[in-house]
Design a protein around this motif. Structure first.
Motif, PDB file in Angstrom:
ATOM      1  N   MET A 173      -3.077  48.661 142.681  1.00  0.00           N
ATOM      2  CA  MET A 173      -4.195  48.845 143.181  1.00  0.00           C
ATOM      3  C   MET A 173      -4.102  49.410 144.581  1.00  0.00           C
ATOM      4  O   MET A 173      -4.984  50.451 145.033  1.00  0.00           O
ATOM      5  N   MET A 174      -2.854  49.394 145.302  1.00  0.00           N
ATOM      6  CA  MET A 174      -2.885  50.348 146.676  1.00  0.00           C
ATOM      7  C   MET A 174      -2.638  51.725 146.525  1.00  0.00           C
ATOM      8  O   MET A 174      -3.143  52.532 146.996  1.00  0.00           O
ATOM      9  N   GLN A 175      -1.956  51.953 145.340  1.00  0.00           N
ATOM     10  CA  GLN A 175      -1.366  53.432 145.042  1.00  0.00           C
ATOM     11  C   GLN A 175      -2.558  54.040 144.462  1.00  0.00           C
ATOM     12  O   GLN A 175      -2.913  55.179 144.646  1.00  0.00           O
TER      13      GLN A 175
ATOM     14  N   MET B 141     -11.291  52.071 149.882  1.00  0.00           N
ATOM     15  CA  MET B 141     -11.235  50.753 149.465  1.00  0.00           C
ATOM     16  C   MET B 141     -10.793  49.961 150.829  1.00  0.00           C
ATOM     17  O   MET B 141     -11.499  48.708 150.820  1.00  0.00           O
ATOM     18  N   LEU B 142      -9.989  50.426 151.614  1.00  0.00           N
ATOM     19  CA  LEU B 142      -9.903  49.345 152.669  1.00  0.00           C
ATOM     20  C   LEU B 142     -11.124  49.418 153.473  1.00  0.00           C
ATOM     21  O   LEU B 142     -11.247  48.190 154.111  1.00  0.00           O
TER      22      LEU B 142
ATOM     23  N   ALA C  64       4.626  40.469 138.146  1.00  0.00           N
ATOM     24  CA  ALA C  64       3.214  41.173 137.419  1.00  0.00           C
ATOM     25  C   ALA C  64       2.123  41.218 138.569  1.00  0.00           C
ATOM     26  O   ALA C  64       1.577  42.233 138.798  1.00  0.00           O
ATOM     27  N   VAL C  65       2.161  39.960 139.320  1.00  0.00           N
ATOM     28  CA  VAL C  65       1.193  40.126 140.571  1.00  0.00           C
ATOM     29  C   VAL C  65       1.725  41.129 141.559  1.00  0.00           C
ATOM     30  O   VAL C  65       0.788  42.024 142.118  1.00  0.00           O
ATOM     31  N   VAL C  66       3.004  41.470 141.888  1.00  0.00           N
ATOM     32  CA  VAL C  66       3.167  42.546 142.845  1.00  0.00           C
ATOM     33  C   VAL C  66       2.912  43.607 142.205  1.00  0.00           C
ATOM     34  O   VAL C  66       2.270  44.664 142.986  1.00  0.00           O
ATOM     35  N   ASP C  67       3.235  43.914 141.025  1.00  0.00           N
ATOM     36  CA  ASP C  67       2.938  45.007 140.526  1.00  0.00           C
ATOM     37  C   ASP C  67       1.270  45.957 140.370  1.00  0.00           C
ATOM     38  O   ASP C  67       1.024  46.723 140.635  1.00  0.00           O
ATOM     39  N   ARG C  68       0.462  44.463 140.068  1.00  0.00           N
ATOM     40  CA  ARG C  68      -0.823  44.702 140.122  1.00  0.00           C
ATOM     41  C   ARG C  68      -1.121  45.166 141.607  1.00  0.00           C
ATOM     42  O   ARG C  68      -2.144  46.028 141.711  1.00  0.00           O
ATOM     43  N   PHE C  69      -0.619  44.559 142.635  1.00  0.00           N
ATOM     44  CA  PHE C  69      -1.102  44.838 143.818  1.00  0.00           C
ATOM     45  C   PHE C  69      -0.641  45.983 144.280  1.00  0.00           C
ATOM     46  O   PHE C  69      -1.337  47.131 144.840  1.00  0.00           O
ATOM     47  N   ARG C  70       0.539  46.585 143.913  1.00  0.00           N
ATOM     48  CA  ARG C  70       0.988  47.947 144.281  1.00  0.00           C
ATOM     49  C   ARG C  70       0.188  48.988 143.603  1.00  0.00           C
ATOM     50  O   ARG C  70      -0.034  49.981 144.043  1.00  0.00           O
TER      51      ARG C  70
END
Length: 215
Positions: A203-205, A25-26, A195-201
């Motif tokens: 996605m990264m995980q 993904m990166l 919610a935005v932070v949780d979605r980002f985390r």
């Protein structure tokens, strides 16, 4: 030369990501960024334009009006005038003056957690969006003065997020939400940011990781 530099940048970044075994993904995000940059260069680039000196000095940073209203709601209206003066100084690029204004507020109201919170936030901005020891002290004073107030952990979360500390920022915002009354008008804003932070985390995980290529 511009196109050559772009190609070399792409090859170098791709080789580095391959060597480190970075997630797919990166690599995809990096490729998309390079393509977007190349498109912008093709449409707007002016390689024959003469060079011009770069302006130095701090650039102004304007505070979003919505955040100003949110700040007044969660911290109170007591020091709104002084905070507006600090905002104006920051918009002029004079971060030092903004900090001095809020230090004066704290000196006049040393028992006010809102004043300490505003000072901590401004110190973090002044110090390059890094949570310096001075900023951490200001936030700790705010929490000490009113452990049940949601304002200090919320603005601490903003400073942590700006510093790239995503997990600690999420923890601070979760604490702010737990301290926020159910009928508070700003509760939805905190929920949305969490919610935005949780979605980002997530996605990264959830990004697939590839083992480093054998060398």
């Amino acid at each position: 030369m511009g196109w050559l530099a772009l190609v070399l940048l792409g090859l170098g970044a791709g080789a580095t990501l391959w060597w480190l075994g970075a997630p797919r993904m990166l690599a995809t995000l990096m490729a998309a960024a390079l393509v977007l940059g190349a498109t912008g260069y093709a449409l707007q680039g002016k390689p024959m334009q003469p060079a011009a000196p770069v302006a130095t000095g701090d650039q102004g940073l304007r505070v979003d009006p919505g955040l100003i209203d949110f700040r007044a709601a969660i911290l109170g209206e007591r020091h709104r005038a002084a905070m507006s003066l600090a905002d104006a100084a920051m918009a002029r690029g004079d971060k030092g003056e903004a900090v001095r204004i809020l230090i004066d507020v704290v000196r006049r109201a040393p028992e006010d957690p809102g004043a300490w919170t505003a000072l901590g936030t401004m110190l973090a901005v002044h110090d390059g969006q890094q949570l310096s020891p001075a900023a951490r002290f200001a936030f700790s004073q705010a929490v000490r003065l009113d452990p049940k107030a949601p304002g200090p952990p919320f603005f601490l979360g903003i400073s942590l997020l700006n510093a790239g500390e995503i997990d600690p920022a999420r923890t601070a915002w979760a604490q702010a939400l737990a301290l926020t009354p159910a009928d508070a008008p700003y509760r939805g804003d905190i929920v949305e940011r969490l919610a935005v932070v949780d979605r980002f985390r997530a996605m990264m995980q959830g990004a697939p990781r590839q083992p480093p290529a054998s060398r």
